[in-house]
Design a protein around this motif. Structure first.
Motif, PDB file in Angstrom:
ATOM      1  N   VAL A 229      -7.189 -30.172  12.724  1.00 15.99           N
ATOM      2  CA  VAL A 229      -7.603 -30.933  13.909  1.00 15.99           C
ATOM      3  C   VAL A 229      -6.371 -31.640  14.474  1.00 15.99           C
ATOM      4  CG1 VAL A 229     -10.036 -31.330  13.358  1.00 15.99           C
ATOM      5  CG2 VAL A 229      -8.304 -32.854  12.395  1.00 15.99           C
ATOM      6  N   THR A 230      -6.472 -32.044  15.764  1.00 21.67           N
ATOM      7  CA  THR A 230      -5.304 -32.638  16.405  1.00 21.67           C
ATOM      8  C   THR A 230      -5.241 -34.141  16.139  1.00 21.67           C
ATOM      9  OG1 THR A 230      -5.509 -30.888  18.010  1.00 21.67           O
ATOM     10  CG2 THR A 230      -4.025 -32.685  18.599  1.00 21.67           C
ATOM     11  N   GLY A 231      -4.935 -34.500  14.907  1.00 22.60           N
ATOM     12  CA  GLY A 231      -4.735 -35.904  14.566  1.00 22.60           C
ATOM     13  C   GLY A 231      -5.993 -36.603  14.102  1.00 22.60           C
ATOM     14  N   VAL A 232      -5.874 -37.908  13.931  1.00 25.33           N
ATOM     15  CA  VAL A 232      -7.040 -38.721  13.589  1.00 25.33           C
ATOM     16  C   VAL A 232      -7.769 -38.958  14.911  1.00 25.33           C
ATOM     17  CG1 VAL A 232      -7.867 -40.875  12.584  1.00 25.33           C
ATOM     18  CG2 VAL A 232      -5.738 -39.839  11.745  1.00 25.33           C
ATOM     19  N   MET A 233      -9.057 -38.722  14.912  1.00 28.20           N
ATOM     20  CA  MET A 233      -9.791 -38.777  16.177  1.00 28.20           C
ATOM     21  C   MET A 233     -10.811 -39.908  16.164  1.00 28.20           C
ATOM     22  SD  MET A 233     -10.070 -34.708  16.758  1.00 28.20           S
ATOM     23  CE  MET A 233      -9.964 -34.767  18.512  1.00 28.20           C
ATOM     24  N   THR A 245      -8.212 -37.720  20.383  1.00 26.77           N
ATOM     25  CA  THR A 245      -7.147 -38.019  19.432  1.00 26.77           C
ATOM     26  C   THR A 245      -6.687 -39.467  19.635  1.00 26.77           C
ATOM     27  OG1 THR A 245      -6.393 -35.753  19.402  1.00 26.77           O
ATOM     28  CG2 THR A 245      -4.769 -37.420  18.776  1.00 26.77           C
ATOM     29  N   ILE A 246      -6.503 -40.194  18.536  1.00 32.87           N
ATOM     30  CA  ILE A 246      -5.972 -41.559  18.626  1.00 32.87           C
ATOM     31  C   ILE A 246      -4.455 -41.440  18.488  1.00 32.87           C
ATOM     32  CG2 ILE A 246      -6.060 -43.889  17.633  1.00 32.87           C
ATOM     33  CD1 ILE A 246      -8.709 -43.001  16.236  1.00 32.87           C
ATOM     34  N   ALA A 247      -3.719 -41.838  19.525  1.00 37.63           N
ATOM     35  CA  ALA A 247      -2.272 -41.590  19.525  1.00 37.63           C
ATOM     36  C   ALA A 247      -1.555 -42.398  18.434  1.00 37.63           C
ATOM     37  CB  ALA A 247      -1.705 -41.932  20.894  1.00 37.63           C
ATOM     38  N   ASP A 248      -1.936 -43.674  18.278  1.00 41.19           N
ATOM     39  CA  ASP A 248      -1.229 -44.551  17.343  1.00 41.19           C
ATOM     40  C   ASP A 248      -2.200 -45.315  16.474  1.00 41.19           C
ATOM     41  OD1 ASP A 248       1.773 -44.841  17.863  1.00 41.19           O
ATOM     42  OD2 ASP A 248       0.896 -44.755  19.869  1.00 41.19           O
ATOM     43  N   LEU A 249      -1.843 -45.442  15.204  1.00 43.50           N
ATOM     44  CA  LEU A 249      -2.653 -46.257  14.291  1.00 43.50           C
ATOM     45  C   LEU A 249      -1.706 -47.040  13.395  1.00 43.50           C
ATOM     46  CD1 LEU A 249      -5.306 -43.703  12.946  1.00 43.50           C
ATOM     47  CD2 LEU A 249      -5.850 -45.813  14.149  1.00 43.50           C
ATOM     48  N   SER A 250      -2.157 -48.200  12.936  1.00 44.52           N
ATOM     49  CA  SER A 250      -1.368 -48.901  11.919  1.00 44.52           C
ATOM     50  C   SER A 250      -1.787 -48.352  10.548  1.00 44.52           C
ATOM     51  CB  SER A 250      -1.642 -50.402  11.981  1.00 44.52           C
ATOM     52  OG  SER A 250      -2.968 -50.652  11.557  1.00 44.52           O
ATOM     53  N   THR A 285      -1.934 -27.579  12.826  1.00 47.75           N
ATOM     54  CA  THR A 285      -1.150 -26.367  12.516  1.00 47.75           C
ATOM     55  C   THR A 285      -1.334 -25.296  13.585  1.00 47.75           C
ATOM     56  OG1 THR A 285      -1.794 -26.814  10.245  1.00 47.75           O
ATOM     57  CG2 THR A 285      -0.621 -24.775  10.597  1.00 47.75           C
ATOM     58  N   PHE A 286      -2.478 -25.361  14.281  1.00 49.45           N
ATOM     59  CA  PHE A 286      -2.784 -24.300  15.242  1.00 49.45           C
ATOM     60  C   PHE A 286      -2.538 -24.728  16.695  1.00 49.45           C
ATOM     61  CE2 PHE A 286      -5.453 -24.307  11.461  1.00 49.45           C
ATOM     62  CZ  PHE A 286      -4.911 -23.198  10.830  1.00 49.45           C
ATOM     63  N   ARG A 287      -2.044 -25.971  16.894  1.00 53.66           N
ATOM     64  CA  ARG A 287      -1.701 -26.433  18.251  1.00 53.66           C
ATOM     65  C   ARG A 287      -0.413 -27.254  18.173  1.00 53.66           C
ATOM     66  NH1 ARG A 287      -5.670 -29.732  21.575  1.00 53.66           N
ATOM     67  NH2 ARG A 287      -3.745 -29.776  22.782  1.00 53.66           N
ATOM     68  N   LEU A 288       0.676 -26.535  17.987  1.00 56.21           N
ATOM     69  CA  LEU A 288       1.954 -27.199  17.695  1.00 56.21           C
ATOM     70  C   LEU A 288       2.399 -28.152  18.798  1.00 56.21           C
ATOM     71  CD1 LEU A 288       4.099 -24.361  16.099  1.00 56.21           C
ATOM     72  CD2 LEU A 288       2.467 -25.913  15.075  1.00 56.21           C
ATOM     73  N   ASP A 289       2.033 -27.817  20.037  1.00 58.06           N
ATOM     74  CA  ASP A 289       2.488 -28.616  21.178  1.00 58.06           C
ATOM     75  C   ASP A 289       1.826 -29.991  21.229  1.00 58.06           C
ATOM     76  OD1 ASP A 289       0.192 -26.978  21.509  1.00 58.06           O
ATOM     77  OD2 ASP A 289       0.082 -27.670  23.608  1.00 58.06           O
ATOM     78  N   ALA A 290       0.631 -30.139  20.654  1.00 57.65           N
ATOM     79  CA  ALA A 290      -0.100 -31.413  20.772  1.00 57.65           C
ATOM     80  C   ALA A 290       0.531 -32.479  19.871  1.00 57.65           C
ATOM     81  CB  ALA A 290      -1.555 -31.201  20.401  1.00 57.65           C
ATOM     82  N   ALA A 291       0.696 -33.692  20.420  1.00 57.79           N
ATOM     83  CA  ALA A 291       1.430 -34.735  19.685  1.00 57.79           C
ATOM     84  C   ALA A 291       0.695 -35.204  18.430  1.00 57.79           C
ATOM     85  CB  ALA A 291       1.676 -35.925  20.608  1.00 57.79           C
ATOM     86  N   GLY A 292      -0.628 -35.247  18.464  1.00 59.57           N
ATOM     87  CA  GLY A 292      -1.378 -35.721  17.298  1.00 59.57           C
ATOM     88  C   GLY A 292      -1.346 -37.243  17.180  1.00 59.57           C
TER      89      GLY A 292
END
Ligand code: ADP
Ligand code: ASP
Ligand code: MG
Length: 464
Positions: A229-233, A245-250, A285-292
């Motif tokens: 999946v594209t990061g923590v959502m 997708t949540i861009a930043d987390l502590s 792994t399947f969407r390399l371009d996405a920042a996550g």
């Protein structure tokens, strides 16, 4: 060594020969910096190994069929990878011989728990061979390494904890010389070994934890956790298709989310990273371009918003009732001692001062055990214990102090409009999280109405 990056690939990223080759090309793309690759077992393999162990421990020879299935699956993958130049079929056969011996030994011995860690560790022992072969075929020099050589743990089998100082010196001594020679180590996630060399496992889903433990040991510049999946959502995308997708987390927020069920990260992953301020990135792994997602001590975007809704399933409420209030207070101290002694995680606790009842929300798996222990230790006839199975916790997590109190109205009106009733509620002391206990059958509905009611599907649009 100037900079090292840790790259961890989960079970779904190594689910087939094609996916393993994709992993190899991701590693190749990132080889501007020396890397240590950490891999999980091929998706679904650890569950099958757990099954092999429990069948063998019951002396049920059906374990042999499951073992054969696993063998066929791994040999198939090895043969597909061999087409690209590296043949590891013999090596895989050899590892299966060891697994067969281990399972036979478990079937012979009377102590039922024997051999769990040793058997389930084989998933990662096999996958490192496959990934190393695929990487080698992409011209990276690699070496498959078992983390039993690197991670020293205590003897808490099935849930072992690393002894960081020893692990640091072992990992540095073994891995840094390889990195200096331009060799990429491919290390088993999930496993370690005691001082006397017995194999241990760090808990289900713990390959993420292995990655940050090694990151800590090698002073890594970053740890990238590659998943499906594209990061923590904002919620599990399997439940909420428009989760964002949540861009930043502590580190703290990410720990809280994973503790309350966001499976994308093992709850202990953030600890080693936070000790050395190492950023963690979660990427697809399947969407390399996405920042996550980026997890660090100072997230860039702290908007004082609600960030996510999670759920923790298969829980029970164990309640202690007393007809006289003083009675319950003394039983609570006994219950707490038993909970600590048996390492039971309490997800939520409630007590209302006017009634003599205290409730603990714990995993369903441990609830029978706790009730048995309580019943055998309590001699007071005024005390009764009840157990309510099939409950879940739905948690709302925010990114700043007192975010939750501000949203309380929306949270409860969304739940009630959706027809979800709450059995108990607890707010985290900093006002960053709220946990609501609901019936299991309502858990998905609760996540949906909260995600919608809190407008989380608009999170990234709001920022834009
Ligand atoms: P891996 O095999 O890569 O370790 P996991 O299955 O352990 O992957 O974790 C990824 C899964 O976590 C996703 O497929 C997703 O269904 C689930 N998940 C649960 N909650 C969340 C969330 N809040 N954000 C992203 N994924 C989540
Ligand atoms: N393979 C192990 C598990 O399934 C560890 C992991 O995947 O992180 O629990
Ligand atoms: Mg995982």
């Amino acid at each position: 060594m100037d900079e090292v990056r840790i790259m961890k690939f989960g079970g779904s990223s190594v689910g087939s020969a094609e996916r393993i080759l994709q992993v190899a090309s991701v590693v190749k793309q990132y080889d501007d910096t020396p890397q240590v690759v950490v891999v999980s077992a091929v998706g679904g393999v650890t569950d099958k190994l757990v099954n092999i162990h429990s069948l063998a421990a019951k002396k049920d020879i059906a374990y042999k069929e499951v073992l054969q299935e696993l063998k066929d699956q791994h040999i198939d993958i090895a043969r597909s990878i061999a087409k690209y130049g590296i043949d590891i079929e013999k090596r895989i056969q050899k590892i299966f011989e060891e697994l067969e011996q281990q399972a036979e030994q478990t079937a012979r011995i009377t102590n039922r728990s024997t051999g769990y860690d040793a058997i389930v560790s084989f998933g990662e022992r096999l996958s490192v061979e496959l990934v190393a072969a695929a990487l080698e075929s992409k011209t990276n020099h690699t070496q498959a390494i078992s983390a039993t050589e690197l991670i020293r743990t205590n003897k808490e089998f099935t849930d072992a904890q690393p002894i960081l100082e020893k692990t640091e010196s072992l990992a540095r001594a073994r891995l840094l010389p390889l990195l200096r020679q331009g060799i990429t180590p491919v290390v088993t996630g999930f496993i370690g070994a005691t001082e006397s060399g017995e194999v241990t496992t760090l808990g289900r889903g713990a390959s993420d934890y292995t990655a940050t433990i090694l990151g800590y040991c090698l002073d890594a510049s970053e740890v990238i956790i590659w998943t499906d999946v594209t990061g923590v959502m904002t919620a599990d995308p399997r439940v909420i298709p428009d989760a964002q997708t949540i861009a930043d987390l502590s580190y703290g927020e990410a720990s809280e989310l994973s503790y309350y069920g966001a499976k994308v990260l093992h709850p202990l992953t953030m600890i080693p990273a936070s000790l050395k301020n190492i950023p963690i990135r979660i990427k697809n792994t399947f969407r390399l371009d996405a920042a996550g997602t980026r997890i660090s001590s100072f997230p860039e975007q702290s908007n004082h918003h609600i960030k996510a809704v999670t759920k923790k399933s298969q829980l029970s409420v164990v309640s202690i009732h007393s007809s006289d209030y003083d009675g319950v207070t003394s039983v609570v101290s006994l219950a707490t001692k038993l909970i600590v002694a048996h390492k039971i995680t309490v997800y939520l606790m409630t007590q209302a001062s006017h009634e003599g009842t205290v409730s603990f929300v714990i995993s369903m798996e441990k609830s029978e055990q706790l009730v048995k222990l309580l019943n055998s230790d309590i001699k007071d006839g005024n005390i009764t214990i009840t157990i309510d199975n099939d409950v879940s916790i739905v948690a709302v997590v925010g990114d700043g102090r007192d975010v939750i109190p501000m949203a309380m109205g929306v949270i409860f009106s969304s739940l009630s409009a959706g027809g979800v009733s709450s059995r108990a509620v607890a707010q985290g002391h900093s006002g960053k999280s709220l946990s609501v206990v609901v019936k299991s059958e309502d858990e998905l509905l609760a996540v949906r109405v909260l995600h919608q009611g809190l407008g989380l599907q608009l999170m990234n649009k709001r920022k834009a």
